[in-house]
Design an enzyme around this catalytic site. Structure first.
Site, mmCIF file in Angstrom:
data_model
loop_
_atom_site.group_PDB
_atom_site.id
_atom_site.type_symbol
_atom_site.label_atom_id
_atom_site.label_comp_id
_atom_site.label_asym_id
_atom_site.label_seq_id
_atom_site.Cartn_x
_atom_site.Cartn_y
_atom_site.Cartn_z
ATOM 1 N N LYS A 151 0.877 -1.172 0.000
ATOM 2 C CA LYS A 151 0.000 0.000 0.000
ATOM 3 C C LYS A 151 0.913 1.220 0.000
ATOM 4 O O LYS A 151 1.197 1.813 1.048
ATOM 5 C CB LYS A 151 -0.924 -0.038 1.222
ATOM 6 C CG LYS A 151 -2.169 0.808 1.059
ATOM 7 C CD LYS A 151 -3.230 0.406 2.060
ATOM 8 C CE LYS A 151 -4.335 1.420 2.166
ATOM 9 N NZ LYS A 151 -5.073 1.668 0.934
ATOM 10 N N GLU A 184 -9.203 -6.017 -8.993
ATOM 11 C CA GLU A 184 -9.927 -5.306 -7.930
ATOM 12 C C GLU A 184 -10.372 -3.966 -8.487
ATOM 13 O O GLU A 184 -10.156 -3.669 -9.661
ATOM 14 C CB GLU A 184 -9.023 -5.115 -6.712
ATOM 15 C CG GLU A 184 -7.739 -4.330 -7.021
ATOM 16 C CD GLU A 184 -6.819 -4.173 -5.818
ATOM 17 O OE1 GLU A 184 -7.287 -4.252 -4.680
ATOM 18 O OE2 GLU A 184 -5.611 -3.943 -6.056
#
Ligand code: PMP
Length: 288
Positions: A151, A184
């Site tokens: 991330k 995603e």
């Protein structure tokens, strides 16, 4: 009272919360972050978020200059100082100020930033009626180039997909991976329901391993629903009985249309609605 922001051990009023223009977080997106929720004064899945933050940092050779316990205490303190019970927490760790070159060894002082604010949810209507997605041409980062499991502060891949989605009138966009499989969305994981089973792409598809995704997999398991983490294609999405997205900010949002095709009858399905209710109970009753 001005919002207080934590920067490396001190609290600053929002307008005075600043970092150097030489910080490699700004110059190169060199850093990592987390988005976390607090419900009724309790941080949801703190440990999992801190573990992911530390894993992201490790993956980019960044040493976070505090322990997980110190970070947890700083997050609690930031919430307390701002009087926020139900809110969103953004934790950012940058490489710190360095020279204009790339070399991270020239950055001596990673910055730890904690921002909390009240959450601005998607409109309520979206949770009742469901949202529409479009598959965009921007593919998810190749895992061998920059793993989506990190991330990182470099979110351009997601931003480019988001722009494409917005231009098509969709607030979320479906991203495929380099193999053409479903990966995603720009800030959410995706789930399908097919003949009573819950399907979601595996981490090998090149996705962020969402904390909400994990919670939903657990909730489904408790209901006796079979969860299969398997590669999925657009075809699987088009023929799905139900579809929904998961994310810290969004929680669980039903998807009712993808690429102009209605998912079943174009309304949120029963398994999605049940999981939404159970997730609501999980977050509002206790935070394990
Ligand atoms: N995928 C991406 C790319 C994200 O940015 C996020 C949100 N941070 C998610 C999935 C959902 O993860 P989580 O449930 O941990 O918020």
């Amino acid at each position: 009272m001005a919002l207080k922001v934590f920067i490396s051990g001190k609290f600053y009023d929002k307008d005075d919360a600043k970092i150097s223009v030489f910080d490699h977080g700004l110059l190169y997106g060199d850093g990592v972050f987390e988005g976390i929720r607090s419900y009724a004064g309790k941080v949801f899945r703190m440990r999992q978020h801190l573990d992911r933050l530390w894993d992201s940092a490790k993956a980019i050779w960044l040493t976070i200059p505090m322990t997980k316990e110190e970070m947890a205490a700083a997050i609690e303190e930031t919430l307390r100082l701002n009087g926020i019970e139900d809110g969103y927490i953004r934790v950012v760790v940058t490489r710190g100020a360095g020279t204009l070159g790339l070399d991270p060894n020239r950055c001596s002082d990673p910055r730890v930033i904690i921002i909390t604010d009240h959450i601005s949810l998607y409109p309520k209507e979206l949770y009742e009626k469901g949202l529409e997605l479009i598959t965009v041409s921007t593919i998810r980062n190749h895992p061998a180039a920059l793993s989506p499991r990190i991330k990182s502060l470099n979110y351009l891949n997601n931003i480019l997909a988001k722009i494409e989605g917005l231009q098509a009138g969709c607030i979320e966009a479906l991203m495929l991976n380099h193999k053409g499989e479903v990966a995603e969305c720009t800030g959410d994981n995706i789930f399908l329901v097919r003949r009573g089973d819950l399907l979601t792409p595996p981490k090998e598809a090149g996705i962020l391993e969402g904390i909400t995704r994990e919670a939903v997999i657990e909730l489904a398991g408790e209901s006796g629903i079979t969860v299969r983490e398997i590669p999925l294609t657009k075809h699987d999405v088009y023929i799905a009985d139900e579809c929904f997205l998961t994310g810290t900010a969004a929680e669980i949002v039903p998807v009712v249309k993808v690429d102009s095709r209605p998912i079943q009858d174009g309304t949120p399905g029963p398994i999605t609605r049940d999981l939404m209710a159970r997730f609501h109970r999980l977050t509002r009753n206790h935070c394990t």
